[in-house]
Design an enzyme around this catalytic site. Sequence first.
Site, PDB file in Angstrom:
ATOM      1  N   HIS A  32      -1.182  -0.573   4.238  1.00  0.00           N
ATOM      2  CA  HIS A  32       0.140  -1.208   4.300  1.00  0.00           C
ATOM      3  C   HIS A  32       0.994  -0.462   5.309  1.00  0.00           C
ATOM      4  CE1 HIS A  32       0.645   2.006   1.364  1.00  0.00           C
ATOM      5  NE2 HIS A  32       1.962   1.874   1.399  1.00  0.00           N
ATOM      6  N   HIS A  34       3.842   1.327   5.301  1.00  0.00           N
ATOM      7  CA  HIS A  34       4.682   2.524   5.112  1.00  0.00           C
ATOM      8  C   HIS A  34       4.219   3.647   6.041  1.00  0.00           C
ATOM      9  CE1 HIS A  34       6.001   1.037   0.866  1.00  0.00           C
ATOM     10  NE2 HIS A  34       6.729   0.521   1.834  1.00  0.00           N
ATOM     11  N   ASP A  57       3.905   6.756   5.891  1.00  0.00           N
ATOM     12  CA  ASP A  57       2.939   7.782   5.480  1.00  0.00           C
ATOM     13  C   ASP A  57       1.508   7.242   5.450  1.00  0.00           C
ATOM     14  OD1 ASP A  57       3.892   6.296   3.172  1.00  0.00           O
ATOM     15  OD2 ASP A  57       2.833   7.733   1.899  1.00  0.00           O
ATOM     16  N   HIS A  58       1.336   5.959   5.836  1.00  0.00           N
ATOM     17  CA  HIS A  58      -0.014   5.386   5.933  1.00  0.00           C
ATOM     18  C   HIS A  58      -0.360   4.947   7.351  1.00  0.00           C
ATOM     19  CE1 HIS A  58      -0.637   5.241   1.508  1.00  0.00           C
ATOM     20  NE2 HIS A  58       0.676   5.388   1.580  1.00  0.00           N
ATOM     21  N   HIS A 118       3.069  -3.515  -4.254  1.00  0.00           N
ATOM     22  CA  HIS A 118       3.721  -2.314  -3.706  1.00  0.00           C
ATOM     23  C   HIS A 118       4.485  -2.698  -2.435  1.00  0.00           C
ATOM     24  CE1 HIS A 118       4.418   1.779  -2.422  1.00  0.00           C
ATOM     25  NE2 HIS A 118       3.747   1.555  -1.307  1.00  0.00           N
ATOM     26  N   ASP A 164      -1.565   2.202  -2.006  1.00  0.00           N
ATOM     27  CA  ASP A 164      -0.515   2.509  -2.983  1.00  0.00           C
ATOM     28  C   ASP A 164      -0.390   1.422  -4.052  1.00  0.00           C
ATOM     29  OD1 ASP A 164      -0.066   4.730  -1.472  1.00  0.00           O
ATOM     30  OD2 ASP A 164       1.967   4.202  -0.849  1.00  0.00           O
ATOM     31  N   HIS A 181      -2.716   8.399  -2.749  1.00  0.00           N
ATOM     32  CA  HIS A 181      -1.995   9.644  -3.083  1.00  0.00           C
ATOM     33  C   HIS A 181      -2.622  10.288  -4.310  1.00  0.00           C
ATOM     34  CE1 HIS A 181       1.770   8.855  -0.668  1.00  0.00           C
ATOM     35  NE2 HIS A 181       1.353   7.609  -0.791  1.00  0.00           N
TER      36      HIS A 181
HETATM   37 ZN   LIG Z   1       2.094   6.026   0.268  1.00  0.00          ZN
HETATM   38 ZN   LIG Z   2       3.492   2.882   0.296  1.00  0.00          ZN
END
Ligand SMILES: [Zn+2]
Ligand SMILES: [Zn+2]
Length: 272
Positions: free
Chosen positions: A65, A67, A69-70, A124, A144, A184
């Site tokens: 996805h 975000h 951090d991905h 998410h 996530d 995570h």
């Molecule tokens: Zn994440």
């Molecule tokens: Zn996320």
Amino acid sequence: MIVEQIWTANSGRNFNYLIACGETGEALAVDPLDHAKCLDPLDHAKCLEAAKAKGWTITQILNTHHHRDHTGGNDQVVAATHAKLLAHANASDQIEGIDRGLRAGDVIKVGRTVELECLDTPGHTMSHICVRSRGDVPALFCGDTLFNAGAGNCHNGGHPNELYNTFAAQLAKLPDSTLVYPGHDYISNNLRFTLDREPDNAKAKELLPAMERQDTTKALVTTLALEKEINTFFRLSSPSVIKRLREAFPDLPEHPDQKTVFLKLRELRNKW
Ligand SMILES: [Zn+2]
Ligand SMILES: [Zn+2]
């Protein structure tokens, strides 16, 4: 299929993955992170380093996805490997440079031996892809959406109704032996939430001390069967979950439907 789980050691507790073909050494990098997200500057480009150490070639990148951090390591990995970038077909306005847009049922091939089937898993975010491997050992790379002993939040572009539908209609129906590879490491905190909601959950109680001590470079890989025991978001019919929920929400009926239980648990988890 060879899976390398990479602990990023960042504050977000992200896991990256390499999924490789044992015959050709071609690899898919899942959600690679860049150095800016890592605590230690020497930790940068972990996917690149792990691939190099194994003698693998990263030919594709999957973003589950949009975000940051991905997706933060996309540019770095593409620059180093010329890998193709794969992501949800509807995420093209959120992720730059997608080479292949993915939809439910699409198959990603890695080398000669790995086939991953795409699941369209909103909740998410509304454009979230999970992939499941076909083969002897089923595995799910769930970003996530599903965490060990927990579920993703819906604060940044998602919706709990969709997350429930994804859990009920897709994830819960996968084989019990499916290995679970989330984006995570939140297992300790999630087990504490499970025990808060279901204090008599013996399996969660037994697992928590070991998880609080676990070496995240060799993290426990759960199965869907274990998740159904320890993950409160799969335990929607548990009498003690429902009893505790009715203490928090006295208006709930004695036999609430599963969707209502899921939504109330998600609501409590947001404040927990
Ligand atoms: Zn994440
Ligand atoms: Zn996320």
